[in-house]
Write a protein that holds these residues in place. Structure first.
Motif, PDB file in Angstrom:
ATOM      1  N   SER A 194      35.499  46.067  41.724  1.00  0.00           N
ATOM      2  CA  SER A 194      36.123  47.570  41.784  1.00  0.00           C
ATOM      3  C   SER A 194      35.435  48.264  40.956  1.00  0.00           C
ATOM      4  O   SER A 194      35.220  49.508  41.255  1.00  0.00           O
ATOM      5  N   ILE A 195      34.776  47.662  39.627  1.00  0.00           N
ATOM      6  CA  ILE A 195      34.114  48.802  38.804  1.00  0.00           C
ATOM      7  C   ILE A 195      32.882  49.110  39.283  1.00  0.00           C
ATOM      8  O   ILE A 195      32.420  50.263  39.197  1.00  0.00           O
ATOM      9  N   LEU A 196      32.121  48.070  40.279  1.00  0.00           N
ATOM     10  CA  LEU A 196      30.967  48.345  40.509  1.00  0.00           C
ATOM     11  C   LEU A 196      31.235  49.380  41.771  1.00  0.00           C
ATOM     12  O   LEU A 196      30.483  50.222  41.989  1.00  0.00           O
TER      13      LEU A 196
ATOM     14  N   ARG B 149      43.130  53.280  41.889  1.00  0.00           N
ATOM     15  CA  ARG B 149      42.836  51.817  42.305  1.00  0.00           C
ATOM     16  C   ARG B 149      42.673  50.761  41.424  1.00  0.00           C
ATOM     17  O   ARG B 149      42.970  50.049  41.631  1.00  0.00           O
ATOM     18  N   LEU B 150      42.048  51.187  40.327  1.00  0.00           N
ATOM     19  CA  LEU B 150      41.860  50.279  39.268  1.00  0.00           C
ATOM     20  C   LEU B 150      43.195  49.909  38.629  1.00  0.00           C
ATOM     21  O   LEU B 150      43.192  48.809  38.026  1.00  0.00           O
ATOM     22  N   LEU B 151      44.347  50.520  38.888  1.00  0.00           N
ATOM     23  CA  LEU B 151      45.568  50.063  38.482  1.00  0.00           C
ATOM     24  C   LEU B 151      45.969  48.765  38.785  1.00  0.00           C
ATOM     25  O   LEU B 151      46.700  48.164  38.414  1.00  0.00           O
ATOM     26  N   LEU B 152      45.501  48.657  40.205  1.00  0.00           N
ATOM     27  CA  LEU B 152      45.910  47.455  41.043  1.00  0.00           C
ATOM     28  C   LEU B 152      45.374  46.258  40.307  1.00  0.00           C
ATOM     29  O   LEU B 152      46.192  45.092  40.214  1.00  0.00           O
ATOM     30  N   PHE B 153      44.556  46.430  39.518  1.00  0.00           N
ATOM     31  CA  PHE B 153      43.863  45.108  38.948  1.00  0.00           C
ATOM     32  C   PHE B 153      44.041  45.029  37.397  1.00  0.00           C
ATOM     33  O   PHE B 153      44.077  44.084  36.776  1.00  0.00           O
TER      34      PHE B 153
END
Length: 453
Positions: free
Chosen positions: A246-248, A354-358
Motif C-alpha cells: 500500500s505504501i509503494l 486507504r492507509l487507515l485500513l492497515f
C-alpha cells in the motif's frame, strides 16, 4: 488424468515389467494431497450437543428468575459461585471437557434467541446469556496448561446437532467473535491465544488445516531460522506485506501525479500504478467470489470507489492516446489527457485514507478508528434527521417565492440554507424576501440548526 506413456506412444515399454507399471502409477497419482472425505471431529457432534444441554440446564437451575446483571458479573458472585463453575467444568466429563467453553457459547446463542422469541422473559434470558460468558471466562482464566487451552479449548473445531443435521464446525475463538462476547474476548487466555496466532507461534497443521500446532522454532533467536517462506502464513507478516504494498502504491501515485506528461504519453511509473490497480481489483473480486456478499463492507466499497476512479483515469488516458499528438484542430488528445489527470488528482484523499485500513492493527490508530466510526455514524443520523427538517423549511421558502406564480429565487434559497447548515448564514438576502415572514423563518431555521448541532 493424462497418461504420459500413452501420450508419448511408449506403450510398448509396458512389457518391461513392474518398473514401467510403477512409473505409470507415479504419473497418475495426485501431485497435491487430497482428502476424499473430511476428517471427523475429535468429539462427535451428538456428544457436544449433550454437553451443551447439560450446561443449559445448569444455568437455568442456577438463575431461575430475573436478576440484576451486576449480581452475575461482580467478583465473588453469590449466584455464579465456584461450585457452579466447577459443575460447568465437569459437564463434559473427563473425555469431553475440552468442549465446555464452546458449549457455553452455544448456550449463550440459545438464550439470546429465546430472548428474541420470548419477549416476556427477555430479561431473564439476557442474564442467563451473561452467565454463560462469566462462566466461560472463569474457565479460560483458570486453565494453566496453555497448550491445552489453545489447541483443545479455544482452537479445536466442534459441531452440534441442529435439526437432525450437524452444524458447520467452528471453534470458540470464532464463536466469541460472532456472538460479540466481549467478556470472553477480553480474558487473558483468549488474548494470549490471539497474540500467538497473530505472531505465527501457532500455525495450521499441513495434514489437517483445522488443527493448530505450536511453531517449533519460536524461541530460536537466529534471524535466518525465521526467514522462511512458510512464515508468510503468519498474520503479522501478511499485514506488513500488505502495508508495504500500500505504501509503494501510494508512492507510485505520488510520483505519477507530480510528473505530468503534457503530451499524454504513458511513462513507467504510471504503467506500474495501473498494474498495481489491476492487481488490487483482481484481489477484491477473488475475495468477493469466495466469500460472497458477506465480505462486502465499508472498506470494500471505499476501495472499489478508488479503483473505479483510477480505471476511469486509465480509460481517459487510452482515449487520449488514440488521438494524434499533433495536427488535432480540437485538441482532443490534450482534453482527454487533462481529464485523466483530473480523475487521478481527485482520488488523492482516498489514497491516504486507504492507509487507515492497515493502521488499525496499531493500538492507537485502532482506538481512534473506533471513535471515528461512532462519530460518523452519529453524523449520518444527524444529517438524516436534518434532511426531514430542512425539507419543511424548503417547502415554506419555495411557497413564499411561488405566491406570484413565478419561482425566481430557488437557487438563492438553496444556497442560503446550505450556508446556514455550514454555520455561515447570510441574513441580508432575506430582507426583501416576503417580509417579514422570510427573514423570521430564516432566523428560526438557523436557530434549529444551531440547537441540533
Amino acid at each position: 488424468m493424462v497418461h504420459w506413456l500413452r501420450f508419448l506412444s511408449w506403450d510398448h515399454f509396458r512389457s518391461s515389467g513392474n518398473r514401467v507399471r510403477n512409473r505409470l502409477n507415479d504419473e497418475i497419482e495426485n501431485l497435491l494431497p487430497r482428502r476424499a472425505t473430511p476428517i471427523p471431529p475429535a468429539i462427535p457432534a451428538i456428544e457436544v450437543t449433550k454437553v451443551a444441554q447439560r450446561l443449559k440446564y445448569l444455568i437455568e437451575e442456577t438463575i431461575p428468575v430475573e436478576l440484576e446483571e451486576s449480581r452475575i458479573t461482580r467478583p465473588h458472585s453469590a449466584v455464579v459461585t465456584k461450585k457452579v463453575i466447577q459443575l460447568a467444568k465437569e459437564a463434559g466429563g473427563e473425555e469431553h471437557k475440552a468442549c465446555v467453553v464452546f458449549c457455553l457459547l452455544v448456550c449463550k446463542k440459545w438464550f439470546q434467541r429465546h430472548a428474541l422469541l420470548e419477549l416476556w422473559d427477555a430479561g431473564l434470558h439476557d442474564v442467563q446469556a451473561t452467565a454463560c460468558e462469566v462462566i466461560a471466562k472463569a474457565l479460560i482464566e483458570s486453565e494453566d496448561d496453555l497448550d491445552y487451552l489453545f489447541q483443545e479449548v479455544l482452537l479445536k473445531r466442534y459441531s452440534i446437532i441442529c435439526g437432525q443435521e450437524e452444524t458447520h464446525p467452528s471453534n470458540a475463538v470464532e464463536r466469541a467473535v460472532d456472538l460479540h462476547a466481549l467478556r470472553i474476548i477480553s480474558s487473558s487466555g483468549y488474548q494470549k491465544c490471539v497474540s500467538y496466532l497473530w505472531r505465527g507461534w501457532l500455525i495450521q497443521s499441513e495434514a489437517d488445516p483445522t488443527v493448530f500446532i505450536p511453531y517449533e522454532n519460536k524461541v530460536d533467536t537466529n534471524y535466518w531460522t525465521h526467514f522462511n517462506p512458510n512464515r508468510m502464513r503468519a498474520p503479522v507478516y501478511q499485514n506488513w506485506v500488505q502495508m508495504s504494498m500500500s505504501i509503494l502504491f501510494l508512492a507510485l501515485y505520488t510520483v505519477a501525479i507530480n510528473s505530468i506528461n503534457p503530451k499524454g504519453d504513458l511513462d513507467v511509473i504510471e504503467g506500474l500504478l495501473y498494474i498495481f490497480t489491476l492487481g488490487f481489483i483482481c484481489d477484491e473480486l477473488s475475495k468477493i467470489w469466495k466469500a460472497g456478499r458477506y465480505y462486502i463492507g465499508f472498506w470494500n466499497i471505499f476501495n472499489v470507489t478508488l479503483y473505479s476512479l483510477l480505471t476511469v483515469s486509465f480509460v481517459m488516458r487510452m482515449v487520449a492516446l488514440g488521438h494524434p499528438p499533433s495536427g488535432d484542430p480540437d485538441l482532443k488528445r490534450y482534453k482527454f489527457n487533462q481529464l485523466s489527470y483530473n480523475f487521478l488528482a481527485f482520488s488523492a484523499p482516498m489514497f491516504w485514507i486507504r492507509l487507515l485500513l492497515f493502521l488499525d492493527t496499531f493500538r492507537f490508530f485502532g482506538a481512534m478508528l473506533v471513535v471515528l466510526k461512532v462519530m460518523m455514524k452519529e453524523s449520518l443520523i444527524f444529517f438524516a434527521l436534518l434532511v426531514v427538517v430542512a425539507v419543511g423549511f424548503l417547502q415554506a421558502f419555495v411557497g413564499m417565492d411561488n405566491i406570484d406564480e413565478t419561482k425566481t429565487a430557488t437557487k438563492f434559497i438553496l444556497q442560503a440554507m446550505a450556508n446556514a447548515v455550514m454555520q455561515s448564514p447570510d441574513f441580508s438576502g432575506f430582507e426583501n424576501f416576503a417580509p417579514p415572514f422570510g427573514i423570521t423563518l430564516y432566523y428560526f431555521f438557523t436557530f434549529v440548526i444551531m440547537v441540533c448541532k
